[in-house]
Write a protein that holds these residues in place. Sequence first.
Motif, PDB file in Angstrom:
ATOM      1  N   HIS A   2      36.460 -12.134  45.585  1.00 35.09           N
ATOM      2  CA  HIS A   2      35.376 -11.982  44.621  1.00 35.09           C
ATOM      3  C   HIS A   2      34.612 -10.743  44.900  1.00 35.09           C
ATOM      4  O   HIS A   2      33.995 -10.371  44.022  1.00 35.09           O
ATOM      5  CB  HIS A   2      34.663 -13.569  44.623  1.00 35.09           C
ATOM      6  N   LYS A   3      34.592 -10.655  46.047  1.00 32.70           N
ATOM      7  CA  LYS A   3      33.714  -9.380  46.354  1.00 32.70           C
ATOM      8  C   LYS A   3      34.262  -7.920  45.616  1.00 32.70           C
ATOM      9  O   LYS A   3      33.782  -7.110  45.303  1.00 32.70           O
ATOM     10  CB  LYS A   3      33.656  -8.949  47.924  1.00 32.70           C
ATOM     11  N   THR A   4      35.698  -7.931  45.613  1.00 35.32           N
ATOM     12  CA  THR A   4      36.427  -6.864  45.172  1.00 35.32           C
ATOM     13  C   THR A   4      35.970  -6.503  43.481  1.00 35.32           C
ATOM     14  O   THR A   4      35.616  -5.581  43.000  1.00 35.32           O
ATOM     15  CB  THR A   4      37.876  -6.858  45.076  1.00 35.32           C
ATOM     16  N   TYR A   5      35.685  -7.899  42.846  1.00 39.59           N
ATOM     17  CA  TYR A   5      35.473  -7.775  41.495  1.00 39.59           C
ATOM     18  C   TYR A   5      33.816  -7.626  41.450  1.00 39.59           C
ATOM     19  O   TYR A   5      33.391  -6.768  40.375  1.00 39.59           O
ATOM     20  CB  TYR A   5      35.809  -9.101  40.773  1.00 39.59           C
ATOM     21  N   LEU A   6      33.002  -7.707  42.355  1.00 39.14           N
ATOM     22  CA  LEU A   6      31.761  -7.415  42.255  1.00 39.14           C
ATOM     23  C   LEU A   6      31.370  -5.881  42.451  1.00 39.14           C
ATOM     24  O   LEU A   6      30.648  -5.418  41.772  1.00 39.14           O
ATOM     25  CB  LEU A   6      31.026  -8.301  43.372  1.00 39.14           C
ATOM     26  N   ILE A   7      32.194  -5.409  43.205  1.00 42.47           N
ATOM     27  CA  ILE A   7      32.188  -3.865  43.501  1.00 42.47           C
ATOM     28  C   ILE A   7      32.691  -3.103  42.491  1.00 42.47           C
ATOM     29  O   ILE A   7      32.203  -2.288  42.040  1.00 42.47           O
ATOM     30  CB  ILE A   7      32.991  -3.723  44.953  1.00 42.47           C
ATOM     31  N   GLY A   9      33.092  -4.228  39.183  1.00 37.24           N
ATOM     32  CA  GLY A   9      32.291  -4.339  38.043  1.00 37.24           C
ATOM     33  C   GLY A   9      31.040  -3.531  38.299  1.00 37.24           C
ATOM     34  O   GLY A   9      30.840  -3.075  37.183  1.00 37.24           O
ATOM     35  N   SER A  10      30.396  -3.431  39.488  1.00 36.63           N
ATOM     36  CA  SER A  10      29.299  -2.718  39.454  1.00 36.63           C
ATOM     37  C   SER A  10      29.632  -0.985  39.364  1.00 36.63           C
ATOM     38  O   SER A  10      28.942  -0.345  38.826  1.00 36.63           O
ATOM     39  CB  SER A  10      28.753  -2.784  41.028  1.00 36.63           C
ATOM     40  N   LEU A  11      30.706  -0.814  39.964  1.00 37.53           N
ATOM     41  CA  LEU A  11      31.114   0.691  39.633  1.00 37.53           C
ATOM     42  C   LEU A  11      31.325   1.055  38.249  1.00 37.53           C
ATOM     43  O   LEU A  11      30.814   2.077  37.632  1.00 37.53           O
ATOM     44  CB  LEU A  11      32.410   0.826  40.466  1.00 37.53           C
ATOM     45  N   LEU A  12      32.105   0.266  37.568  1.00 36.60           N
ATOM     46  CA  LEU A  12      32.333   0.258  36.206  1.00 36.60           C
ATOM     47  C   LEU A  12      31.042   0.271  35.146  1.00 36.60           C
ATOM     48  O   LEU A  12      30.877   1.215  34.503  1.00 36.60           O
ATOM     49  CB  LEU A  12      33.313  -0.710  35.477  1.00 36.60           C
ATOM     50  N   ALA A  13      30.235  -0.511  35.766  1.00 37.49           N
ATOM     51  CA  ALA A  13      28.945  -0.492  34.960  1.00 37.49           C
ATOM     52  C   ALA A  13      27.962   1.000  35.184  1.00 37.49           C
ATOM     53  O   ALA A  13      27.414   1.495  34.178  1.00 37.49           O
ATOM     54  CB  ALA A  13      28.062  -1.692  35.272  1.00 37.49           C
ATOM     55  N   THR A  41      32.140   3.134  21.486  1.00 40.47           N
ATOM     56  CA  THR A  41      32.704   2.032  21.569  1.00 40.47           C
ATOM     57  C   THR A  41      33.416   1.737  22.916  1.00 40.47           C
ATOM     58  O   THR A  41      33.662   0.700  23.346  1.00 40.47           O
ATOM     59  CB  THR A  41      33.616   1.808  20.259  1.00 40.47           C
ATOM     60  N   GLY A  42      34.180   2.763  23.242  1.00 39.43           N
ATOM     61  CA  GLY A  42      34.651   2.755  24.556  1.00 39.43           C
ATOM     62  C   GLY A  42      33.813   2.553  25.768  1.00 39.43           C
ATOM     63  O   GLY A  42      34.076   1.519  26.709  1.00 39.43           O
ATOM     64  N   VAL A  43      32.689   2.829  25.721  1.00 37.38           N
ATOM     65  CA  VAL A  43      31.726   2.702  26.429  1.00 37.38           C
ATOM     66  C   VAL A  43      31.172   1.227  26.667  1.00 37.38           C
ATOM     67  O   VAL A  43      30.934   0.647  27.845  1.00 37.38           O
ATOM     68  CB  VAL A  43      30.389   3.836  26.684  1.00 37.38           C
ATOM     69  N   GLN A  44      30.791   0.851  25.236  1.00 39.33           N
ATOM     70  CA  GLN A  44      30.285  -0.660  25.140  1.00 39.33           C
ATOM     71  C   GLN A  44      31.202  -1.564  25.613  1.00 39.33           C
ATOM     72  O   GLN A  44      30.910  -2.560  26.523  1.00 39.33           O
ATOM     73  CB  GLN A  44      30.181  -0.894  23.644  1.00 39.33           C
ATOM     74  N   TYR A  45      32.613  -1.445  25.425  1.00 39.66           N
ATOM     75  CA  TYR A  45      33.501  -2.409  26.044  1.00 39.66           C
ATOM     76  C   TYR A  45      33.712  -2.230  27.482  1.00 39.66           C
ATOM     77  O   TYR A  45      33.999  -3.292  28.074  1.00 39.66           O
ATOM     78  CB  TYR A  45      34.779  -2.164  25.264  1.00 39.66           C
ATOM     79  N   GLN A  46      33.681  -1.021  28.011  1.00 40.55           N
ATOM     80  CA  GLN A  46      33.631  -0.817  29.439  1.00 40.55           C
ATOM     81  C   GLN A  46      32.589  -1.411  30.083  1.00 40.55           C
ATOM     82  O   GLN A  46      32.677  -2.313  31.058  1.00 40.55           O
ATOM     83  CB  GLN A  46      33.567   0.547  29.733  1.00 40.55           C
ATOM     84  N   MET A  47      31.417  -1.514  29.454  1.00 39.98           N
ATOM     85  CA  MET A  47      30.225  -2.332  30.042  1.00 39.98           C
ATOM     86  C   MET A  47      30.398  -3.724  29.851  1.00 39.98           C
ATOM     87  O   MET A  47      29.985  -4.327  30.767  1.00 39.98           O
ATOM     88  CB  MET A  47      28.700  -1.484  29.253  1.00 39.98           C
ATOM     89  N   TYR A  48      30.760  -4.247  28.705  1.00 42.22           N
ATOM     90  CA  TYR A  48      30.792  -5.730  28.609  1.00 42.22           C
ATOM     91  C   TYR A  48      31.776  -6.159  29.636  1.00 42.22           C
ATOM     92  O   TYR A  48      31.654  -7.123  30.309  1.00 42.22           O
ATOM     93  CB  TYR A  48      31.715  -6.005  27.218  1.00 42.22           C
ATOM     94  N   LEU A  53      33.441  -8.794  35.012  1.00 38.38           N
ATOM     95  CA  LEU A  53      34.078  -8.657  36.380  1.00 38.38           C
ATOM     96  C   LEU A  53      32.963  -9.332  37.249  1.00 38.38           C
ATOM     97  O   LEU A  53      33.266  -9.895  38.208  1.00 38.38           O
ATOM     98  CB  LEU A  53      34.379  -7.305  36.488  1.00 38.38           C
ATOM     99  N   LEU A  54      31.566  -8.811  36.889  1.00 44.15           N
ATOM    100  CA  LEU A  54      30.485  -9.281  37.847  1.00 44.15           C
ATOM    101  C   LEU A  54      30.608 -10.843  37.866  1.00 44.15           C
ATOM    102  O   LEU A  54      30.469 -11.506  38.785  1.00 44.15           O
ATOM    103  CB  LEU A  54      29.206  -8.586  37.540  1.00 44.15           C
ATOM    104  N   ILE A  55      30.531 -11.394  36.469  1.00 40.69           N
ATOM    105  CA  ILE A  55      30.659 -12.841  36.529  1.00 40.69           C
ATOM    106  C   ILE A  55      31.820 -13.408  37.001  1.00 40.69           C
ATOM    107  O   ILE A  55      31.427 -14.425  37.982  1.00 40.69           O
ATOM    108  CB  ILE A  55      30.464 -13.107  34.877  1.00 40.69           C
TER     109      ILE A  55
END
Length: 128
Positions: A2-7, A9-13, A41-48, A53-55
């Motif tokens: 779970h920590k990996t996904y949090l990291i 997700g934060s990096l990608l955001a 569109t690429g940026v939006q989907y990356q943020m979503y 990943l954070l969730i």
Amino acid sequence: MHKTYLIIGSLLAGIAVILGAFGAHGLKKIVAPEAVLSFQTGVQYQMYHAFALLILGILFERFGGNILNLSGILFLVGVLLFSGSIYWATGLIAANKEVPTFVRLITPLGGLAFIGGWLLLLIGLIKK
């Protein structure tokens, strides 16, 4: 995990914010509006999917399981293929180079990875 996904997700955001700012301010000076729109569109989907990943990182601690883990992997693969291929194509356009067909074929594969990730998330939650 779970920590990996949090990291991740934060990096990608954070990267999405940087790329979004570039797209809004610098990119429109060097490419046509339709290329800027595609880039956005690429940026939006990356943020979503950074948020996904954070969730997922939070849900993983409570629910765990291989299915949720695979969901996160597919979200990451989706970002790399979907958003990455759009960024690649936009970069080629900015360099006045032709975008090879295979680059454009990568984008829908990323979309399929996103869909698979969401389906696996649903299945993983239902099973728990």
